[in-house]
Design an enzyme around this catalytic site. Structure first.
Site, mmCIF file in Angstrom:
data_model
loop_
_atom_site.group_PDB
_atom_site.id
_atom_site.type_symbol
_atom_site.label_atom_id
_atom_site.label_comp_id
_atom_site.label_asym_id
_atom_site.label_seq_id
_atom_site.Cartn_x
_atom_site.Cartn_y
_atom_site.Cartn_z
ATOM 1 N N LEU A 187 -5.266 -6.516 9.219
ATOM 2 C CA LEU A 187 -6.240 -7.494 8.720
ATOM 3 C C LEU A 187 -5.679 -8.210 7.498
ATOM 4 O O LEU A 187 -5.173 -7.525 6.608
ATOM 5 C CB LEU A 187 -7.557 -6.794 8.364
ATOM 6 C CG LEU A 187 -8.367 -6.300 9.574
ATOM 7 C CD1 LEU A 187 -9.537 -5.457 9.132
ATOM 8 C CD2 LEU A 187 -8.834 -7.478 10.424
ATOM 9 N N ASP B 85 2.394 -6.317 2.564
ATOM 10 C CA ASP B 85 1.144 -5.679 2.985
ATOM 11 C C ASP B 85 1.446 -4.469 3.866
ATOM 12 O O ASP B 85 0.643 -4.126 4.744
ATOM 13 C CB ASP B 85 0.205 -6.658 3.706
ATOM 14 C CG ASP B 85 -1.224 -6.140 3.773
ATOM 15 O OD1 ASP B 85 -1.560 -5.186 3.030
ATOM 16 O OD2 ASP B 85 -2.000 -6.663 4.589
ATOM 17 N N HIS C 147 -1.609 -12.278 1.720
ATOM 18 C CA HIS C 147 -1.301 -12.213 3.159
ATOM 19 C C HIS C 147 -1.964 -13.346 3.942
ATOM 20 O O HIS C 147 -2.805 -13.097 4.808
ATOM 21 C CB HIS C 147 -1.642 -10.853 3.748
ATOM 22 C CG HIS C 147 -2.964 -10.254 3.321
ATOM 23 N ND1 HIS C 147 -4.169 -10.910 3.437
ATOM 24 C CD2 HIS C 147 -3.262 -9.059 2.774
ATOM 25 C CE1 HIS C 147 -5.134 -10.135 2.996
ATOM 26 N NE2 HIS C 147 -4.599 -9.005 2.575
ATOM 27 N N HIS D 22 -0.576 3.999 8.274
ATOM 28 C CA HIS D 22 -1.623 4.855 8.850
ATOM 29 C C HIS D 22 -0.920 5.763 9.842
ATOM 30 O O HIS D 22 -0.085 5.292 10.632
ATOM 31 C CB HIS D 22 -2.663 4.017 9.601
ATOM 32 C CG HIS D 22 -3.517 3.161 8.719
ATOM 33 N ND1 HIS D 22 -4.610 3.631 8.028
ATOM 34 C CD2 HIS D 22 -3.419 1.848 8.406
ATOM 35 C CE1 HIS D 22 -5.164 2.648 7.338
ATOM 36 N NE2 HIS D 22 -4.452 1.546 7.539
ATOM 37 N N HIS E 181 0.858 -1.192 0.000
ATOM 38 C CA HIS E 181 0.000 0.000 0.000
ATOM 39 C C HIS E 181 0.887 1.233 0.000
ATOM 40 O O HIS E 181 1.656 1.436 0.935
ATOM 41 C CB HIS E 181 -0.904 0.012 1.241
ATOM 42 C CG HIS E 181 -1.829 -1.155 1.294
ATOM 43 N ND1 HIS E 181 -3.089 -1.123 0.733
ATOM 44 C CD2 HIS E 181 -1.667 -2.404 1.797
ATOM 45 C CE1 HIS E 181 -3.674 -2.306 0.917
ATOM 46 N NE2 HIS E 181 -2.825 -3.102 1.553
ATOM 47 N N ALA F 108 -6.548 -0.609 10.733
ATOM 48 C CA ALA F 108 -5.805 -1.857 10.552
ATOM 49 C C ALA F 108 -4.635 -1.629 9.599
ATOM 50 O O ALA F 108 -4.802 -0.999 8.549
ATOM 51 C CB ALA F 108 -6.724 -2.922 9.977
ATOM 52 N N ARG G 270 -0.500 4.458 -0.771
ATOM 53 C CA ARG G 270 -1.323 5.656 -0.556
ATOM 54 C C ARG G 270 -1.092 6.678 -1.671
ATOM 55 O O ARG G 270 -0.707 6.318 -2.771
ATOM 56 C CB ARG G 270 -1.080 6.272 0.829
ATOM 57 C CG ARG G 270 -1.086 5.285 1.997
ATOM 58 C CD ARG G 270 -2.341 4.465 2.130
ATOM 59 N NE ARG G 270 -2.367 3.735 3.409
ATOM 60 C CZ ARG G 270 -3.016 2.603 3.584
ATOM 61 N NH1 ARG G 270 -3.682 2.034 2.598
ATOM 62 N NH2 ARG G 270 -3.019 2.011 4.763
ATOM 63 N N LYS H 121 -7.663 -6.735 -7.906
ATOM 64 C CA LYS H 121 -7.752 -7.049 -6.481
ATOM 65 C C LYS H 121 -9.192 -7.222 -6.032
ATOM 66 O O LYS H 121 -10.024 -6.346 -6.255
ATOM 67 C CB LYS H 121 -7.091 -5.918 -5.677
ATOM 68 C CG LYS H 121 -7.189 -6.060 -4.166
ATOM 69 C CD LYS H 121 -6.362 -7.227 -3.641
ATOM 70 C CE LYS H 121 -6.628 -7.475 -2.153
ATOM 71 N NZ LYS H 121 -5.542 -7.059 -1.309
ATOM 72 N N HIS I 43 -8.158 -10.708 -1.155
ATOM 73 C CA HIS I 43 -8.209 -10.533 0.298
ATOM 74 C C HIS I 43 -9.151 -11.619 0.806
ATOM 75 O O HIS I 43 -10.370 -11.480 0.719
ATOM 76 C CB HIS I 43 -8.704 -9.129 0.683
ATOM 77 C CG HIS I 43 -8.680 -8.910 2.169
ATOM 78 N ND1 HIS I 43 -7.791 -8.066 2.792
ATOM 79 C CD2 HIS I 43 -9.406 -9.476 3.163
ATOM 80 C CE1 HIS I 43 -7.982 -8.106 4.105
ATOM 81 N NE2 HIS I 43 -8.963 -8.960 4.354
ATOM 82 N N ASN J 96 -6.627 0.357 -3.117
ATOM 83 C CA ASN J 96 -7.694 0.794 -2.191
ATOM 84 C C ASN J 96 -7.490 2.238 -1.741
ATOM 85 O O ASN J 96 -7.426 2.543 -0.556
ATOM 86 C CB ASN J 96 -7.816 -0.159 -0.987
ATOM 87 C CG ASN J 96 -6.573 -0.230 -0.131
ATOM 88 O OD1 ASN J 96 -5.459 -0.003 -0.608
ATOM 89 N ND2 ASN J 96 -6.735 -0.545 1.131
#
Ligand code: DOR
Ligand code: ZN
Length: 353
Positions: free
Chosen positions: A229, A257, A184, A261, A25, A273, A27, A109, A146, A51
């Site tokens: 998660l 993964d 994951h 955050h 990720h 998460a 961002r 995904k 996922h 995402n």
């Protein structure tokens, strides 16, 4: 892999073919600029998760996001973002054909709606996507999964195992020619399922699921920086994942993964998460593989099997780690906030040169 031996027979350094991160990720905006150099320092390429808010649902959006990633890369660093599309109930077969033709979209995904961060636009019922999955099977577009049910009546620790029976097995029966990555994985059930499946099924494994069990979330109090998660599971599952990762089975490969955050969003009444591991990912994996006495299996896991599964060439460059104590920083800068890396303040055995 080349190693330099110490008298105690533990190598004092290891040099790997340059690895890739098959689940990341990044961002966007200032957050992207903060985390991208950490990944690019170690990895040549990464499968970039879609995402965002709003999610990357089309090839056109993926093209724009790819440009923003490349623009955020500091001068002198090399890194290739491997883009993904976010599957929704409305993704069309034509969009899949556009994605395939782009050459830069490497997977689609699947987020079950409600399963995790920014999954609201995800799939409500996978059979609604059958025409799209058919197109993916036809053009050879892999599906990253996922693998957790979003059903609130299922115990949070059981959601991955239940997903296998409810969704993974039926999906593979409907589309036996579709390449699927079980992302994951966190359970013995998933490791076993993948090991026994045919060669079109593979799995990524994160550093946190190799190094920690669920006790880490509750050591002396609630530890939000160990919350991700799928959630960490009990020790027997961790051991099964270590066995899979170090087995030399080409179906299991590296995917961090890493999910940044801001500190405030993690240390909150309803914390987000995600574990941040991009800063020190290869060091974390090397520590886990050394604990298992399997450092010789690190290079294929980190630098070979993923590329082979995705049908991409292995990288040419290399990455060297030295065996020296490395204290994970308490925090790093993140936009106008801070990020707390996984295992902050603890000492790892390995450090990237
Ligand atoms: O812990 C997680 N964080 N799991 C996911 O599936 C998403 C991720 C994120 O984007 O923060
Ligand atoms: Zn993820």
């Amino acid at each position: 892999m080349t190693t330099t031996a110490t008298p105690a027979a533990t190598p004092s350094s290891i040099t790997l073919r340059r690895p890739d991160d098959w689940h990341l990720h990044l961002r966007d905006g200032a957050a992207l600029a903060a985390v991208l150099p950490h990944t690019a320092r170690q990895f040549a390429r990464a499968i970039v998760m879609p995402n965002l808010k709003p999610p990357v649902t089309t090839t056109a959006l993926a093209a724009d996001y790819r440009e923003r990633i490349l623009a955020a890369l500091p001068a002198g660093m090399s890194f290739e973002p491997l883009m993904t599309l976010y599957l929704t109930d409305n993704t069309t077969p034509d969009e899949i054909r556009r994605a395939k033709a782009s050459g830069f979209v490497h997977a689609v995904k699947l987020y079950p709606a409600g399963a995790t961060t920014n999954s609201d636009a995800g799939v409500t019922d996978l059979v609604r996507c059958d025409a799209t999955l058919e197109a993916m099977q036809e053009v050879g577009m892999p599906l990253c999964v996922h693998g957790e049910v979003a059903d609130p009546s299922v115990d949070v620790f059981d959601r991955e195992a239940v997903f296998i029976d409810r969704h993974f097995i039926p999906l593979r029966q409907r589309f036996p020619g579709l390449k699927v990555i079980f992302e994951h994985i966190t359970t013995r059930d998933a490791a076993q399922y993948v090991a026994e499946a045919d060669d079109l099924v593979a799995a990524t494994i994160t550093p946190q699921h190799l190094l920690y069990n669920r006790n880490a979330i509750f050591t002396g109090g609630v530890r939000p920086h160990w919350y991700c998660l799928p959630i960490l599971k009990r020790e027997t599952h961790r051991q099964a994942l270590v066995a899979a990762a170090t087995s030399g089975n080409r179906k299991f490969f590296l995917g961090t993964d890493s999910a940044p955050h801001a500190r405030g969003a993690k240390e909150a009444a309803c914390g987000c998460a995600g574990c941040y591991s991009a800063l020190h990912a290869v060091e974390l994996y090397a520590t886990a593989f050394e604990q298992a006495g399997a450092l010789d299996k690190l290079e294929p896991f980190a630098s070979e099997f993923g590329a082979d599964f995705y049908g991409l060439p292995r990288n040419e460059g290399s990455l060297t780690l030295v065996r020296e104590p490395f204290e994970v920083p308490a925090s790093v800068a993140y936009d106008r906030d801070q990020l707390v890396p996984l295992a902050a303040g603890t000492v790892l055995n390995w450090h990237v040169v």
